[in-house]
Motif scaffolding. Structure first.
Motif, mmCIF file in Angstrom:
data_model
loop_
_atom_site.group_PDB
_atom_site.id
_atom_site.type_symbol
_atom_site.label_atom_id
_atom_site.label_comp_id
_atom_site.label_asym_id
_atom_site.label_seq_id
_atom_site.Cartn_x
_atom_site.Cartn_y
_atom_site.Cartn_z
ATOM 1 N N ASP A 169 0.842 -1.196 0.000
ATOM 2 C CA ASP A 169 0.000 0.000 0.000
ATOM 3 C C ASP A 169 0.886 1.259 0.000
ATOM 4 N N ARG A 198 -1.281 5.606 -1.699
ATOM 5 C CA ARG A 198 -1.762 5.002 -0.457
ATOM 6 C C ARG A 198 -3.289 4.910 -0.477
ATOM 7 N N ARG A 205 -6.972 -4.361 0.374
ATOM 8 C CA ARG A 205 -7.526 -5.726 0.358
ATOM 9 C C ARG A 205 -8.395 -5.941 -0.877
ATOM 10 N N ASP A 221 -3.011 -10.103 8.548
ATOM 11 C CA ASP A 221 -2.137 -8.951 8.776
ATOM 12 C C ASP A 221 -0.706 -9.347 8.426
ATOM 13 N N SER A 222 0.160 -8.364 8.252
ATOM 14 C CA SER A 222 1.504 -8.660 7.759
ATOM 15 C C SER A 222 2.541 -8.836 8.873
ATOM 16 N N GLY A 297 -8.732 -8.606 10.942
ATOM 17 C CA GLY A 297 -7.553 -8.842 10.124
ATOM 18 C C GLY A 297 -7.367 -10.248 9.602
ATOM 19 N N GLY A 320 -9.746 0.971 10.120
ATOM 20 C CA GLY A 320 -10.803 1.069 11.137
ATOM 21 C C GLY A 320 -12.210 0.998 10.581
ATOM 22 N N GLU A 322 -13.939 -1.245 9.170
ATOM 23 C CA GLU A 322 -14.295 -2.230 8.136
ATOM 24 C C GLU A 322 -14.656 -3.580 8.762
ATOM 25 N N TYR A 355 2.434 3.494 11.150
ATOM 26 C CA TYR A 355 2.478 4.269 9.894
ATOM 27 C C TYR A 355 1.678 5.552 10.058
HETATM 28 O O1 LR7 Z 1 -3.087 2.274 5.348
HETATM 29 C C1 LR7 Z 1 -2.850 1.111 5.690
HETATM 30 N N1 LR7 Z 1 -2.498 0.195 4.747
HETATM 31 C C2 LR7 Z 1 -2.220 -1.098 5.043
HETATM 32 O O2 LR7 Z 1 -1.913 -1.893 4.155
HETATM 33 C C3 LR7 Z 1 -2.926 0.692 7.019
HETATM 34 C C4 LR7 Z 1 -2.633 -0.625 7.340
HETATM 35 N N2 LR7 Z 1 -2.260 -1.495 6.358
HETATM 36 C C5 LR7 Z 1 -1.945 -2.884 6.697
HETATM 37 C C6 LR7 Z 1 -0.935 -3.045 7.825
HETATM 38 O O3 LR7 Z 1 0.373 -3.012 7.348
HETATM 39 C C7 LR7 Z 1 -1.349 -4.385 8.427
HETATM 40 O O4 LR7 Z 1 -0.775 -5.466 7.772
HETATM 41 O O5 LR7 Z 1 -3.132 -3.480 7.180
HETATM 42 C C8 LR7 Z 1 -2.845 -4.437 8.180
HETATM 43 C C9 LR7 Z 1 -3.638 -4.130 9.442
HETATM 44 O O6 LR7 Z 1 -3.180 -2.962 10.072
HETATM 45 P P1 LR7 Z 1 -2.722 -2.956 11.592
HETATM 46 O O7 LR7 Z 1 -1.895 -4.127 11.893
HETATM 47 O O8 LR7 Z 1 -2.143 -1.629 11.891
HETATM 48 O O9 LR7 Z 1 -4.133 -3.117 12.292
HETATM 49 P P2 LR7 Z 1 -4.428 -3.689 13.790
HETATM 50 O O10 LR7 Z 1 -3.865 -5.017 13.954
HETATM 51 O O11 LR7 Z 1 -4.049 -2.632 14.735
HETATM 52 O O12 LR7 Z 1 -6.020 -3.689 13.729
HETATM 53 C C10 LR7 Z 1 -7.125 -4.541 13.555
HETATM 54 O O13 LR7 Z 1 -8.174 -3.670 13.114
HETATM 55 C C11 LR7 Z 1 -7.985 -3.103 11.847
HETATM 56 C C12 LR7 Z 1 -9.144 -2.191 11.623
HETATM 57 O O14 LR7 Z 1 -9.114 -1.589 10.405
HETATM 58 C C13 LR7 Z 1 -7.871 -4.183 10.787
HETATM 59 O O15 LR7 Z 1 -9.053 -4.909 10.653
HETATM 60 C C14 LR7 Z 1 -6.736 -5.107 11.184
HETATM 61 O O16 LR7 Z 1 -6.626 -6.128 10.231
HETATM 62 C C15 LR7 Z 1 -7.034 -5.676 12.538
HETATM 63 N N3 LR7 Z 1 -6.080 -6.651 13.024
HETATM 64 C C16 LR7 Z 1 -6.534 -7.822 13.562
HETATM 65 O O17 LR7 Z 1 -7.683 -8.185 13.507
HETATM 66 C C17 LR7 Z 1 -5.524 -8.655 14.285
HETATM 67 C C18 LR7 Z 1 -5.950 -8.787 15.711
HETATM 68 C C19 LR7 Z 1 -5.994 -7.445 16.374
HETATM 69 C C20 LR7 Z 1 -7.144 -7.297 17.220
HETATM 70 C C21 LR7 Z 1 -8.100 -7.145 17.949
#
Ligand code: LR7
Ligand code: MN
Length: 497
Positions: A169, A198, A205, A221-222, A297, A320, A322, A355
């Motif tokens: 992204d 971005r 996704r 998640d990554s 995630g 957030g 979604e 980020y």
């Molecule tokens: O602009 C962005 N672009 C991206 O590609 C922002 C993030 N990302 C990627 C990022 O690199 C990561 O791999 O998206 C993935 C998720 O971002 P995180 O790890 O910052 O999110 P999080 O683990 O803090 O947040 C949870 O809620 C998010 C709400 O939008 C997403 O649904 C995440 O996937 C989600 N993570 C989980 O469900 C793992 C368990 C955490 C809990 C509870």
């Protein structure tokens, strides 16, 4: 009489000697001797493709032998000497976890098999659908991104793993460009997609899903590590019912010592007002695995079903909300979300997003949530706004964008009401009574007396009412409930002291 036994013995020896090669051929060509699955093979290992069932494949393959003394091997916690503190702190903000330590841990380390004992004995179907694993990332740490990918490659049956799509992204870090391409080129199943601008994780996704070739999409998640046997139980659920959306149990990889920690108290995803995600124990009489809201995630979903549901609202930005949107959509439009106790994936939980948000973080998240509330919450959206988001009702303060398509989609899918969702999926939610019983009107959380889009307005003359379009910013539409005499009193009234 003495010669007969020895003669028999010679015959016996000769027969055995001549037949031995045949025995060997028959033995080694029998099904039992063949490896059930060829780890190097592509998608054509036929053994598990025949109709029927087999024991879940508890794979943990790696090309290099595992060094038991390697840092963090088998998910063990690592205590670094105090002298490393400065270095640890220096690199912390790159990912908001112990990046310095992560970089020393093998990218294909083992993790403890944390599944409940019976899981390894479970049977799954031979002809499960294939999956595309989608990782989105922005400026992910190199070692955690690689560990995520290796854990999928090493612990997924190859014939079920169609491909891994990495959606970049618009990362700014150099190592995520040429170096990542080079590294991943050794794995034919890994594809990298790069977004020019971005987009945020939601549209990233969607970009991955749009080109996925597998029958099932699996989002991760990554910064995760898939545990042994993680994939088949997820695919089995989809195979049995394409409208079921399975989530693995999310285990914890410590942000400090990088240990892999088992989650043994069974929890389900829920939300509190104003749409805040949380975990809560399963109610006594509840189904252990049904889950009102997913964390977001980590889940698998039938690809066609995902698109039938309209995927994600593409108007959601960056991060957030979604998870709420897809959860309400799945439940209200005929599907189910389920946690699969035998599928486990570790995730690094971080204190902060590492980020940048292109716009203000809080504004981004509340705008996303308001979109979800407007489309899915019906009269309960007032509860959302009433818990600290009143300012969003002033359309001049925030533009939540066009929702026509989302509202049309809900109609087209003939989705059930939010009340149905609360009553049936999340009955233990502690929601204040939104409705005044017996009236056709609803007394809402925002203190209006509402019937569909019309609200009761007090007249400033002090006598009589009118019905006007609801507008939560207008004082004459606000009514307080007095418990002492069960009266609704207009906020225009000056009460005697
Ligand atoms: O602009 C962005 N672009 C991206 O590609 C922002 C993030 N990302 C990627 C990022 O690199 C990561 O791999 O998206 C993935 C998720 O971002 P995180 O790890 O910052 O999110 P999080 O683990 O803090 O947040 C949870 O809620 C998010 C709400 O939008 C997403 O649904 C995440 O996937 C989600 N993570 C989980 O469900 C793992 C368990 C955490 C809990 C509870
Ligand atoms: Mn995450």
């Amino acid at each position: 009489t003495h010669t007969i036994p020895s003669c028999n013995f010679i015959y016996f020896c000769l027969l055995t000697f001549f037949l031995l090669p045949f025995y060997l051929i028959v033995y080694f060509s029998s099904e039992d001797m063949k490896p059930k699955i060829d780890l190097q093979a592509g998608d054509n290992s036929s053994a598990v493709r025949k109709p029927g069932v087999h024991k879940v494949l508890s794979l943990d393959a790696t090309h290099a032998p595992r060094d038991p003394n390697a840092v963090g091997q088998f998910g063990q916690p690592v205590i670094l000497p105090g002298s490393k503190n400065a270095e640890v702190m220096k690199r912390w903000n790159e990912g908001h976890f112990n990046v310095y330590l992560s970089d020393q841990i093998p990218v294909d380390r083992g993790v403890p098999d944390t599944r409940p004992e019976t899981c390894a004995q479970n049977l799954v179907h031979n002809n499960l659908p294939t999956t595309t694993v989608i990782f989105c990332f922005v400026d992910e740490v190199w070692s955690t991104l690689l560990r995520s990918v290796h854990s999928v490659l090493n612990r997924s049956p190859p014939h079920l793993l169609k491909e891994i799509i990495l959606v970049d992204d618009a990362s700014t870090k150099d190592y995520l460009k040429k170096q990542l391409d080079e590294y991943m080129s050794q794995f034919p199943k890994v594809r990298i997609i790069r977004l020019k601008e971005r987009q945020g994780l939601i549209r990233a996704r969607l970009a991955g899903a749009a080109v996925a070739k597998g029958e099932v999409l699996t989002f991760l998640d990554s910064h995760i590590e898939c545990n042994v046997g993680w994939l088949e139980p997820l695919l089995e659920r989809v195979y049995l019912d394409r409208k079921k959306v399975p989530c693995p149990v999310i285990e914890v990889i410590s942000d400090k010592d990088m240990s892999y920690m088992l989650v043994d108290n069974f929890q389900r995803g829920i939300f509190k007002w104003p749409l805040v995600f949380g975990w809560s124990p399963v109610p006594e009489d509840g189904n252990r695995t049904l889950c009102p809201v997913m964390a977001g995630g980590l889940f698998s979903i039938d690809k066609k079903y995902f698109f039938e549901l309209g995927a994600y609202d593409p108007g959601l930005d960056v991060w957030g909300g979604e998870n709420m949107e897809i959860s309400f959509k799945i439940w209200m439009c005929g599907g189910e979300i389920e946690i699969i106790p035998c599928s486990r994936v570790g995730h690094i939980f971080r204190g902060q997003n590492p980020y940048k948000f292109p716009k203000d973080r809080q504004k981004t998240v509340e705008r996303n949530l308001a979109r979800v509330a407007e489309v899915w919450l019906d009269e309960y959206k007032d509860l959302f706004y009433g818990h600290g988001y009143q300012h969003l009702l002033d359309k001049k303060v925030i533009d939540i964008g066009n929702l026509t398509e989302q509202i049309e989609l809900r109609k087209k899918l003939k989705c059930k009401s939010f009340k149905w969702y609360l009553d049936n999926v999340f009955p233990d939610m502690d929601t204040p009574a939104v409705k005044a019983e017996g009236l056709q009107f609803n007394y809402t959380w925002l203190k209006s007396i509402r019937h569909q889009d019309l609200c009761v307005a007090a007249q400033s003359t002090g006598s009589g009412f009118t019905l006007v379009p609801c507008d939560n910013t207008k004082r004459e539409l606000r009514w307080s409930y007095k418990t002492s005499n069960s009266a609704l009193v207009s906020s225009l009234c000056r009460l005697p002291p």
